[in-house]
Design a protein around this motif. Structure first.
Motif, PDB file in Angstrom:
ATOM      1  N   THR A  42       0.827  -1.209   0.000  1.00 37.65           N
ATOM      2  CA  THR A  42       0.000   0.000   0.000  1.00 37.65           C
ATOM      3  C   THR A  42       0.862   1.260   0.000  1.00 37.65           C
ATOM      4  O   THR A  42       0.612   2.209  -0.753  1.00 37.65           O
ATOM      5  CB  THR A  42      -0.936   0.009   1.221  1.00 37.65           C
ATOM      6  OG1 THR A  42      -1.777  -1.149   1.176  1.00 37.65           O
ATOM      7  CG2 THR A  42      -1.805   1.258   1.234  1.00 37.65           C
ATOM      8  N   ASP A  46       1.249   3.954  -3.123  1.00 34.73           N
ATOM      9  CA  ASP A  46       0.967   5.373  -2.876  1.00 34.73           C
ATOM     10  C   ASP A  46       2.123   6.253  -3.356  1.00 34.73           C
ATOM     11  O   ASP A  46       1.924   7.233  -4.088  1.00 34.73           O
ATOM     12  CB  ASP A  46       0.706   5.587  -1.383  1.00 34.73           C
ATOM     13  CG  ASP A  46       0.304   7.017  -1.071  1.00 34.73           C
ATOM     14  OD1 ASP A  46       1.207   7.849  -0.858  1.00 34.73           O
ATOM     15  OD2 ASP A  46      -0.903   7.307  -1.037  1.00 34.73           O
ATOM     16  N   ASN A  69      -5.483   9.689  -6.375  1.00 32.42           N
ATOM     17  CA  ASN A  69      -6.267   8.893  -5.431  1.00 32.42           C
ATOM     18  C   ASN A  69      -7.067   7.806  -6.143  1.00 32.42           C
ATOM     19  O   ASN A  69      -7.238   6.704  -5.611  1.00 32.42           O
ATOM     20  CB  ASN A  69      -7.214   9.800  -4.628  1.00 32.42           C
ATOM     21  CG  ASN A  69      -6.465  10.716  -3.680  1.00 32.42           C
ATOM     22  OD1 ASN A  69      -5.336  10.425  -3.281  1.00 32.42           O
ATOM     23  ND2 ASN A  69      -7.072  11.826  -3.320  1.00 32.42           N
ATOM     24  N   THR A  70      -7.556   8.118  -7.344  1.00 35.78           N
ATOM     25  CA  THR A  70      -8.298   7.122  -8.124  1.00 35.78           C
ATOM     26  C   THR A  70      -7.398   5.955  -8.495  1.00 35.78           C
ATOM     27  O   THR A  70      -7.756   4.781  -8.321  1.00 35.78           O
ATOM     28  CB  THR A  70      -8.879   7.769  -9.393  1.00 35.78           C
ATOM     29  OG1 THR A  70      -9.760   8.824  -9.014  1.00 35.78           O
ATOM     30  CG2 THR A  70      -9.642   6.738 -10.218  1.00 35.78           C
ATOM     31  N   GLN A  73      -6.459   3.844  -5.417  1.00 31.01           N
ATOM     32  CA  GLN A  73      -7.552   2.983  -4.971  1.00 31.01           C
ATOM     33  C   GLN A  73      -7.663   1.727  -5.836  1.00 31.01           C
ATOM     34  O   GLN A  73      -7.832   0.614  -5.326  1.00 31.01           O
ATOM     35  CB  GLN A  73      -8.870   3.754  -5.017  1.00 31.01           C
ATOM     36  CG  GLN A  73     -10.067   2.952  -4.504  1.00 31.01           C
ATOM     37  CD  GLN A  73     -11.370   3.666  -4.742  1.00 31.01           C
ATOM     38  OE1 GLN A  73     -11.676   4.046  -5.867  1.00 31.01           O
ATOM     39  NE2 GLN A  73     -12.158   3.847  -3.702  1.00 31.01           N
ATOM     40  N   ILE A  74      -7.530   1.886  -7.150  1.00 32.89           N
ATOM     41  CA  ILE A  74      -7.652   0.737  -8.058  1.00 32.89           C
ATOM     42  C   ILE A  74      -6.495  -0.235  -7.860  1.00 32.89           C
ATOM     43  O   ILE A  74      -6.691  -1.458  -7.746  1.00 32.89           O
ATOM     44  CB  ILE A  74      -7.715   1.228  -9.506  1.00 32.89           C
ATOM     45  CG1 ILE A  74      -9.022   1.991  -9.736  1.00 32.89           C
ATOM     46  CG2 ILE A  74      -7.595   0.064 -10.480  1.00 32.89           C
ATOM     47  CD1 ILE A  74      -9.081   2.703 -11.066  1.00 32.89           C
ATOM     48  N   ASN A  76      -4.545  -0.596  -5.237  1.00 24.66           N
ATOM     49  CA  ASN A  76      -4.644  -1.207  -3.908  1.00 24.66           C
ATOM     50  C   ASN A  76      -5.671  -2.328  -3.885  1.00 24.66           C
ATOM     51  O   ASN A  76      -5.442  -3.391  -3.291  1.00 24.66           O
ATOM     52  CB  ASN A  76      -5.003  -0.152  -2.855  1.00 24.66           C
ATOM     53  CG  ASN A  76      -3.805   0.662  -2.415  1.00 24.66           C
ATOM     54  OD1 ASN A  76      -2.658   0.231  -2.554  1.00 24.66           O
ATOM     55  ND2 ASN A  76      -4.048   1.848  -1.895  1.00 24.66           N
ATOM     56  N   ALA A  77      -6.827  -2.092  -4.507  1.00 28.69           N
ATOM     57  CA  ALA A  77      -7.872  -3.120  -4.539  1.00 28.69           C
ATOM     58  C   ALA A  77      -7.385  -4.366  -5.275  1.00 28.69           C
ATOM     59  O   ALA A  77      -7.596  -5.498  -4.823  1.00 28.69           O
ATOM     60  CB  ALA A  77      -9.130  -2.566  -5.197  1.00 28.69           C
ATOM     61  N   ARG A 137     -12.357  11.282 -12.456  1.00 30.14           N
ATOM     62  CA  ARG A 137     -11.698  10.813 -11.241  1.00 30.14           C
ATOM     63  C   ARG A 137     -12.705  10.760 -10.106  1.00 30.14           C
ATOM     64  O   ARG A 137     -13.822  11.281 -10.234  1.00 30.14           O
ATOM     65  CB  ARG A 137     -10.544  11.746 -10.875  1.00 30.14           C
ATOM     66  CG  ARG A 137      -9.467  11.844 -11.919  1.00 30.14           C
ATOM     67  CD  ARG A 137      -8.848  13.211 -11.976  1.00 30.14           C
ATOM     68  NE  ARG A 137      -9.810  14.229 -12.383  1.00 30.14           N
ATOM     69  CZ  ARG A 137      -9.482  15.419 -12.835  1.00 30.14           C
ATOM     70  NH1 ARG A 137      -8.221  15.748 -12.943  1.00 30.14           N
ATOM     71  NH2 ARG A 137     -10.393  16.294 -13.176  1.00 30.14           N
ATOM     72  N   ILE A 138     -12.308  10.152  -9.000  1.00 29.14           N
ATOM     73  CA  ILE A 138     -13.161  10.127  -7.817  1.00 29.14           C
ATOM     74  C   ILE A 138     -13.383  11.562  -7.338  1.00 29.14           C
ATOM     75  O   ILE A 138     -12.448  12.343  -7.213  1.00 29.14           O
ATOM     76  CB  ILE A 138     -12.514   9.282  -6.701  1.00 29.14           C
ATOM     77  CG1 ILE A 138     -12.460   7.800  -7.121  1.00 29.14           C
ATOM     78  CG2 ILE A 138     -13.284   9.417  -5.391  1.00 29.14           C
ATOM     79  CD1 ILE A 138     -11.713   6.915  -6.150  1.00 29.14           C
ATOM     80  N   GLU A 153     -16.569   5.796  -6.534  1.00 32.74           N
ATOM     81  CA  GLU A 153     -15.629   4.674  -6.591  1.00 32.74           C
ATOM     82  C   GLU A 153     -15.412   4.273  -8.043  1.00 32.74           C
ATOM     83  O   GLU A 153     -16.348   4.299  -8.850  1.00 32.74           O
ATOM     84  CB  GLU A 153     -16.169   3.482  -5.792  1.00 32.74           C
ATOM     85  CG  GLU A 153     -15.240   2.288  -5.748  1.00 32.74           C
ATOM     86  CD  GLU A 153     -15.825   1.112  -4.994  1.00 32.74           C
ATOM     87  OE1 GLU A 153     -15.201   0.039  -4.990  1.00 32.74           O
ATOM     88  OE2 GLU A 153     -16.922   1.264  -4.411  1.00 32.74           O
ATOM     89  N   SER A 155     -13.534   1.049 -10.112  1.00 31.18           N
ATOM     90  CA  SER A 155     -12.774  -0.193 -10.169  1.00 31.18           C
ATOM     91  C   SER A 155     -12.490  -0.491 -11.637  1.00 31.18           C
ATOM     92  O   SER A 155     -12.894   0.256 -12.525  1.00 31.18           O
ATOM     93  CB  SER A 155     -13.562  -1.339  -9.520  1.00 31.18           C
ATOM     94  OG  SER A 155     -14.722  -1.633 -10.270  1.00 31.18           O
TER      95      SER A 155
END
Length: 301
Positions: A42, A46, A69-70, A73-74, A76-77, A137-138, A153, A155
């Motif tokens: 993570t 980042d 950030n978008t 998040q992707i 990391n998921a 973007r988010i 969100e 994905s």
């Protein structure tokens, strides 16, 4: 009875204690190692994304942060799913479960998805292009063909929106044919105001420009206004009014709040200056023949 219970307890203890000292310890180490590795991955994602995503010179700092950030998040998921799958298989192996049949079954399922999951593949490919092309973007406010709202969100397979009513929409990327982004880089005030035909246009223009300037100088709003809202042109001769177009620029997603405040201030200023905002009216003209018939009928009475 106590002797029987004690006997079974001793037998189970002889089996469980060695397992706990071998496989049990390995499972604990695997879980702790997975948690530590998750933190490391993570943190790496980042830092890597924030280094790799370079400003394009057009987007604001806030917009670049949304994009970063978008992507974070992707990634990391995706990393969490992969790590969870690998750790789960290793833990099952320590419990004595044969993972070879599971892997074989997964291969068969993957083959089935390859033949029947064309929609899933289409969604993922479309999602990759959406992310790489930075379409939204988010936190952006967007409109698709069948839904609109704030992006909550993203994905690889779908985008989640929440509209003004609070309704959450889940849209597969393969279903998105057109994207309208209302908050990328900047937003625009685009307001049409109708005034009466009897109004002095020079006076109206002066009042509009003064009101827009006062709004842009207000401490509550000035940080959100990029270009002061001002008169642009006489946009149309409508049925009951002259339509005036006003344009300005704001920070992303602030156009609705600032436009609403501008409407309120224009109404107050127009009332103070005696400028009429007309409502639809209908004027009826009578022909001379109809007037003669009406006068004759009234005379006979």
């Amino acid at each position: 009875m106590n002797e029987i219970a004690l006997k079974y307890t001793e037998e189970y203890a002889e089996l469980i204690i060695p397992w706990l000292l071998t496989s049990g310890v390995k499972i604990v180490v695997l879980v702790i190692g997975a948690l530590i590795l998750n933190k490391v991955i993570t943190s790496f994602i980042d830092k890597a994304v924030r280094i790799a995503v370079r400003p394009d010179g057009i987007s604001s700092k806030e917009a670049e942060e949304k994009r970063e950030n978008t992507l974070i998040q992707i990634f990391n998921a995706t990393a969490n799913i992969a790590l969870l799958t690998i750790t789960g298989l290793m833990v099952l192996q320590e419990f004595g479960v044969e993972i070879a049949p599971i892997l074989a079954a997964a291969g068969i399922v993957g083959l089935a998805f390859g033949f029947g999951g064309q929609y899933l593949i289409r969604d993922i490919i479309s999602g990759l292009f959406i992310i790489l092309e930075n379409q939204y973007r988010i936190g952006d406010v967007v409109s698709f063909d069948n839904a609109s709202g704030t992006v909550q969100e993203i994905s690889l397979r779908k985008t989640t929106l929440r509209d003004l009513d609070g309704t959450v929409h889940h849209i597969p990327h393969g279903e998105i044919k057109k994207v309208s982004n209302f908050s990328k880089d900047f937003s625009r005030i685009n307001l049409d105001v109708g005034v009466a035909y009897s109004s002095n246009l020079e006076h109206v223009i002066a009042v509009i420009n003064r009101t827009g300037t006062e709004l842009a100088q207000d401490p509550l709003w000035k940080e959100s206004i990029i270009l002061v809202p001002q008169f642009l042109r006489v946009n149309d001769f409508a049925d009951s009014s002259i339509m005036i177009k006003i344009l300005g620029e704001t920070l992303p997603s602030m156009q609705w709040a600032i436009t609403g405040e501008l409407r309120k201030r224009l109404k107050v200023a127009f009332d103070k200056e005696g400028i009429e905002i007309p409502f639809p009216q209908m004027v009826i003209h009578q022909t001379k023949d109809l007037e003669k018939v009406t006068d004759k009928t009234e005379a006979e009475k």
